[in-house]
Design a protein around this motif. Structure first.
Motif, mmCIF file in Angstrom:
data_model
loop_
_atom_site.group_PDB
_atom_site.id
_atom_site.type_symbol
_atom_site.label_atom_id
_atom_site.label_comp_id
_atom_site.label_asym_id
_atom_site.label_seq_id
_atom_site.Cartn_x
_atom_site.Cartn_y
_atom_site.Cartn_z
ATOM 1 N N GLY A 166 26.070 29.650 49.288
ATOM 2 C CA GLY A 166 25.375 30.889 48.963
ATOM 3 C C GLY A 166 26.194 32.136 49.184
ATOM 4 N N LEU A 167 27.524 32.003 49.326
ATOM 5 C CA LEU A 167 28.387 33.174 49.502
ATOM 6 C C LEU A 167 29.140 33.442 48.195
ATOM 7 C CD1 LEU A 167 29.866 32.356 53.030
ATOM 8 C CD2 LEU A 167 27.962 33.881 52.482
ATOM 9 N N PRO A 168 29.042 34.651 47.644
ATOM 10 C CA PRO A 168 29.614 34.929 46.316
ATOM 11 C C PRO A 168 31.115 35.192 46.352
ATOM 12 C CG PRO A 168 28.533 36.892 47.136
ATOM 13 C CD PRO A 168 28.282 35.810 48.159
ATOM 14 N N THR A 169 31.885 34.231 46.856
ATOM 15 C CA THR A 169 33.340 34.379 46.857
ATOM 16 C C THR A 169 33.903 33.998 45.485
ATOM 17 O OG1 THR A 169 33.530 32.167 47.800
ATOM 18 C CG2 THR A 169 33.580 34.020 49.322
ATOM 19 N N HIS A 170 35.092 34.518 45.177
ATOM 20 C CA HIS A 170 35.709 34.326 43.874
ATOM 21 C C HIS A 170 37.146 33.837 44.053
ATOM 22 C CE1 HIS A 170 32.288 36.755 42.810
ATOM 23 N NE2 HIS A 170 32.632 36.838 41.540
ATOM 24 N N LEU A 171 37.652 33.173 43.025
ATOM 25 C CA LEU A 171 39.052 32.784 43.021
ATOM 26 C C LEU A 171 39.923 34.037 42.947
ATOM 27 C CD1 LEU A 171 39.040 29.833 40.459
ATOM 28 C CD2 LEU A 171 39.154 29.654 42.949
ATOM 29 N N ILE A 172 40.907 34.131 43.824
ATOM 30 C CA ILE A 172 41.817 35.272 43.785
ATOM 31 C C ILE A 172 42.722 35.115 42.573
ATOM 32 C CG2 ILE A 172 43.705 36.455 44.957
ATOM 33 C CD1 ILE A 172 42.383 35.782 47.590
ATOM 34 N N ALA A 173 42.564 36.022 41.611
ATOM 35 C CA ALA A 173 43.289 35.941 40.340
ATOM 36 C C ALA A 173 44.269 37.081 40.168
ATOM 37 C CB ALA A 173 42.300 35.929 39.174
ATOM 38 N N HIS A 174 44.496 37.842 41.234
ATOM 39 C CA HIS A 174 45.451 38.943 41.104
ATOM 40 C C HIS A 174 46.047 39.270 42.463
ATOM 41 C CE1 HIS A 174 42.134 41.324 42.792
ATOM 42 N NE2 HIS A 174 43.004 42.291 43.021
ATOM 43 N N GLU A 175 47.193 39.908 42.415
ATOM 44 C CA GLU A 175 47.790 40.527 43.585
ATOM 45 C C GLU A 175 47.835 42.031 43.355
ATOM 46 O OE1 GLU A 175 50.874 37.752 45.720
ATOM 47 O OE2 GLU A 175 51.451 37.909 43.618
ATOM 48 N N ASP A 176 47.710 42.777 44.437
ATOM 49 C CA ASP A 176 47.837 44.231 44.339
ATOM 50 C C ASP A 176 49.310 44.607 44.343
ATOM 51 O OD1 ASP A 176 45.084 45.330 44.377
ATOM 52 O OD2 ASP A 176 44.982 44.250 46.279
ATOM 53 N N VAL A 177 49.671 45.515 43.467
ATOM 54 C CA VAL A 177 51.033 46.043 43.413
ATOM 55 C C VAL A 177 50.965 47.508 43.814
ATOM 56 C CG1 VAL A 177 53.062 46.445 41.990
ATOM 57 C CG2 VAL A 177 51.617 44.436 41.558
ATOM 58 N N LEU A 178 51.421 47.811 45.020
ATOM 59 C CA LEU A 178 51.406 49.174 45.536
ATOM 60 C C LEU A 178 52.769 49.809 45.262
ATOM 61 C CD1 LEU A 178 49.654 48.598 48.993
ATOM 62 C CD2 LEU A 178 48.604 48.995 46.757
ATOM 63 N N VAL A 179 52.754 50.924 44.553
ATOM 64 C CA VAL A 179 53.985 51.630 44.195
ATOM 65 C C VAL A 179 54.068 52.895 45.042
ATOM 66 C CG1 VAL A 179 55.322 52.685 42.328
ATOM 67 C CG2 VAL A 179 53.808 50.734 41.851
ATOM 68 N N ALA A 180 55.217 53.103 45.691
ATOM 69 C CA ALA A 180 55.381 54.248 46.590
ATOM 70 C C ALA A 180 56.778 54.832 46.422
ATOM 71 C CB ALA A 180 55.150 53.834 48.044
ATOM 72 N N ARG A 181 56.931 56.035 46.926
ATOM 73 C CA ARG A 181 58.240 56.682 46.974
ATOM 74 C C ARG A 181 58.299 57.527 48.231
ATOM 75 N NH1 ARG A 181 56.692 61.573 45.769
ATOM 76 N NH2 ARG A 181 55.147 61.980 44.169
ATOM 77 N N LEU A 182 59.458 58.092 48.494
ATOM 78 C CA LEU A 182 59.612 58.910 49.703
ATOM 79 C C LEU A 182 58.722 60.144 49.645
ATOM 80 C CD1 LEU A 182 63.450 58.857 50.383
ATOM 81 C CD2 LEU A 182 61.653 57.919 51.844
ATOM 82 N N ASP A 183 58.131 60.459 50.784
ATOM 83 C CA ASP A 183 57.388 61.708 50.919
ATOM 84 C C ASP A 183 58.396 62.810 51.260
ATOM 85 O OD1 ASP A 183 55.766 63.826 51.486
ATOM 86 O OD2 ASP A 183 54.560 62.804 53.007
ATOM 87 N N HIS A 184 58.727 63.629 50.277
ATOM 88 C CA HIS A 184 59.759 64.641 50.477
ATOM 89 C C HIS A 184 59.307 65.780 51.383
ATOM 90 C CE1 HIS A 184 62.178 62.617 47.526
ATOM 91 N NE2 HIS A 184 61.206 62.690 46.639
ATOM 92 N N THR A 185 58.000 65.798 51.698
ATOM 93 C CA THR A 185 57.500 66.839 52.596
ATOM 94 C C THR A 185 57.550 66.400 54.053
ATOM 95 O OG1 THR A 185 55.198 66.071 52.477
ATOM 96 C CG2 THR A 185 55.951 67.604 50.773
ATOM 97 N N ALA A 186 57.927 65.113 54.319
ATOM 98 C CA ALA A 186 57.919 64.597 55.686
ATOM 99 C C ALA A 186 59.323 64.633 56.273
ATOM 100 C CB ALA A 186 57.379 63.165 55.708
#
Length: 538
Positions: free
Chosen positions: A487-507
């Motif tokens: 009774g738990l609505p789990t799903h097959l994992i069909a994707h990966e997250d792709v996180l795109v980042a760059r340098l924070d030039h203000t830091a």
């Protein structure tokens, strides 16, 4: 008499072309709730008193077996999360819809992703995190691209074509309120669709507010909208045939070659340097070299470092000359700033990497006379100890702290305008989803990086009709089927997250931000270059 084909298990990527996503959510989740409890739909904000703010959808004061909260492109604070939890019956489900947004500011174009904060707030309110689903407002259509990597061998580029979905991506986060008293297994759903009474009540609530596919909520035209990378048109074994040595399958968590090839093509040009500080068997390096780029990899475990070099040697044998200007270093990626040759500082156009995560996603299944046996499920045979240097053996807190240090080293490698691309997905522990993507996003921020995009890399094949054909592991398929029977609505994992980042030039990037505890320093290793035959050179 022929047997009926089993109904495919649902996946974590939905399409809702021309359909209100809330309607799709209710149809999918209502069968897993008490049919006598109402379904409540509201567009938040929720007030501190727990009543929904004025909306164009009628609501009731009674608790709901399924509560659907549409945040539009906003977040959910702790008071609102507690209010939403209070409106969910014990054992009931809370479904939260939200969206990422792009903004322009002093740091350039950046991404605001509310999903991690929503998960933290709802879990703090006492609910269990069950599932993250991506809902797309446009159908998926694979774009043919027989040789994306341009090397003429028709390699994983044939599986690495991209679908640009310019509008209407919605993040669905599903939670469950624990039943009162003990937590017995819920009653399994008996029908494939919601009861008619519930469906009608929901229809009356959502009819007042239309949702048009193509309204572009939460997306930036300048950023091209949300993107889906079709990186599993071929299975992983097919993508590696002839390009990797057979022993490569022993690594427990290999990146899809088509995913690496796509990232290399998207963010670099021929001759650029591509780096992977957690390179494993060298998938990032091989796809970079086969696309005419140079590569730099760092790996802690000797066995994987040698395999990475062997795979690079195979690319060189196949005529890819940049392999001779590519390196595999054996060392501790958490301390790149301490030992990395300064010539690599600011040299990489792309740093592509993935953290180690949950053992349930790893390994191979073999059939033996005594039953099924899982093999190749570990990164190393070294026992897990409090000071273990391999992040795969670290506790969750140490994993996050160590990965933050790795990302600080990645920032050191980046040239101006370069990108860090992190491939990550959640895993499940004791039935609850671990929100590793949010932890990694926080690590990136702590390392002086800013998110600019979040894409979806498919782990499923897209058919010509736009259907997704999942490629789950044996254990994932078994766990999801068992949970749904409970009774738990789990799903097959069909994707990966792709996180795109760059340098924070203000830091400020000048300080030493090393955070891992001293107990782990004993196992840290300086660099050794891996050369042909598995030898190392200091």
């Amino acid at each position: 008499m022929p047997q009926a084909r089993p109904v495919p298990l649902p996946t974590t990527v939905w399409t809702a072309t021309g359909v209100n996503p809330i309607t799709r959510v209710v149809r999918a989740l209502a069968p897993f709730t008490d049919g006598d409890a109402p379904v409540l739909v509201t567009v938040c904000d929720l007030t501190a008193e727990g009543d929904p703010a004025a909306t164009d959808r009628p609501t009731t004061a009674e608790p709901g077996g399924l509560v659907v909260v549409d945040l539009d492109d906003g977040g959910l604070d702790h008071d609102s999360a507690r209010a939403a939890a209070a409106r969910t019956t014990p054992g009931g489900l809370l479904a939260v819809l939200t969206r990422c947004t792009h903004h322009s500011g002093p740091a350039g174009l950046t991404l605001t992703d509310p999903t991690g904060a929503v998960v933290a707030a709802v879990r703090a309110a006492g609910l269990a995190y069950l599932q993250h689903i991506v809902i797309l407002a446009e159908a998926l259509t694979p774009a043919p691209d027989p040789d994306r990597d341009g090397d003429g061998d028709g390699g994983p580029g044939a599986a690495g074509s991209e679908v640009r979905v310019g509008v209407g991506r919605t993040e669905l986060l599903v939670f469950r309120r624990p039943p009162t008293g003990s937590d017995p297994a819920p009653t399994a759903p008996t029908a494939p669709t919601a009861p008619t009474r519930v469906t009608h009540r929901v229809a009356a609530r959502v009819a007042a507010r239309s949702w048009r596919a193509g309204d572009g909520r939460g997306e930036s035209v300048a950023a091209g909208g949300p993107r889906v990378w079709c990186t599993s048109q071929q299975n992983a074994r097919t993508q590696r045939v002839g390009r990797y040595v057979p022993e490569s399958v022993r690594h427990p968590a290999r990146m899809m070659p088509a995913l690496a090839a796509h990232a290399v093509a998207e963010f670099t040009a021929p001759g650029d340097l591509v780096a992977d500080p957690l390179c494993g068997i060298g998938t990032t390096l091989v796809e970079a070299v086969r696309a005419g780029r140079r590569a730099l990899g760092v790996e802690y475990e000797a066995a994987w470092a040698e395999l990475a070099q062997t795979n690079l040697d195979l690319a060189h044998t196949d005529g890819h000359r940049t392999a001779t200007d590519s390196w595999v270093l054996r060392g501790d990626a958490r301390r790149l700033g301490d030992w990395l040759d300064p010539r690599w500082h600011g040299a990489a156009s792309l740093v592509l990497l993935s953290p180690p995560y949950g053992s349930t996603t790893h390994g191979q299944v073999e059939k033996t006379p005594t039953g099924l046996v899982k093999t190749d499920g570990r990164y190393t045979d070294t026992p897990r100890t409090p000071g273990a240097a391999n992040l795969a053996h670290a506790s969750r807190n140490r994993l996050v702290a160590g990965f933050t240090d790795v990302l600080r080293g990645a920032a050191l490698l980046l040239r101006p305008g370069g990108h860090v691309v992190i491939v990550v997905r959640p895993w499940r522990e004791r039935g609850e989803l671990v929100d590793l993507p949010a932890m990694v996003a926080d690590s990136a921020a702590d390392a002086g990086l800013v998110l600019t995009d979040r894409a979806v890399a498919l782990l499923a094949r897209v058919t010509d009709e736009g259907r997704l054909v999942a490629r789950p592991s044996f254990f994932q398929n078994w766990h999801v089927a068992r949970n749904r029977d409970r009774g738990l609505p789990t799903h097959l994992i069909a994707h990966e997250d792709v996180l795109v980042a760059r340098l924070d030039h203000t830091a400020d990037h000048t300080a030493d931000h090393h955070t891992a505890d001293p107990a782990g320093d004993a196992g840290r290793r300086g660099p050794e270059r891996v050369v042909a035959g598995g030898a190392v050179r200091r």
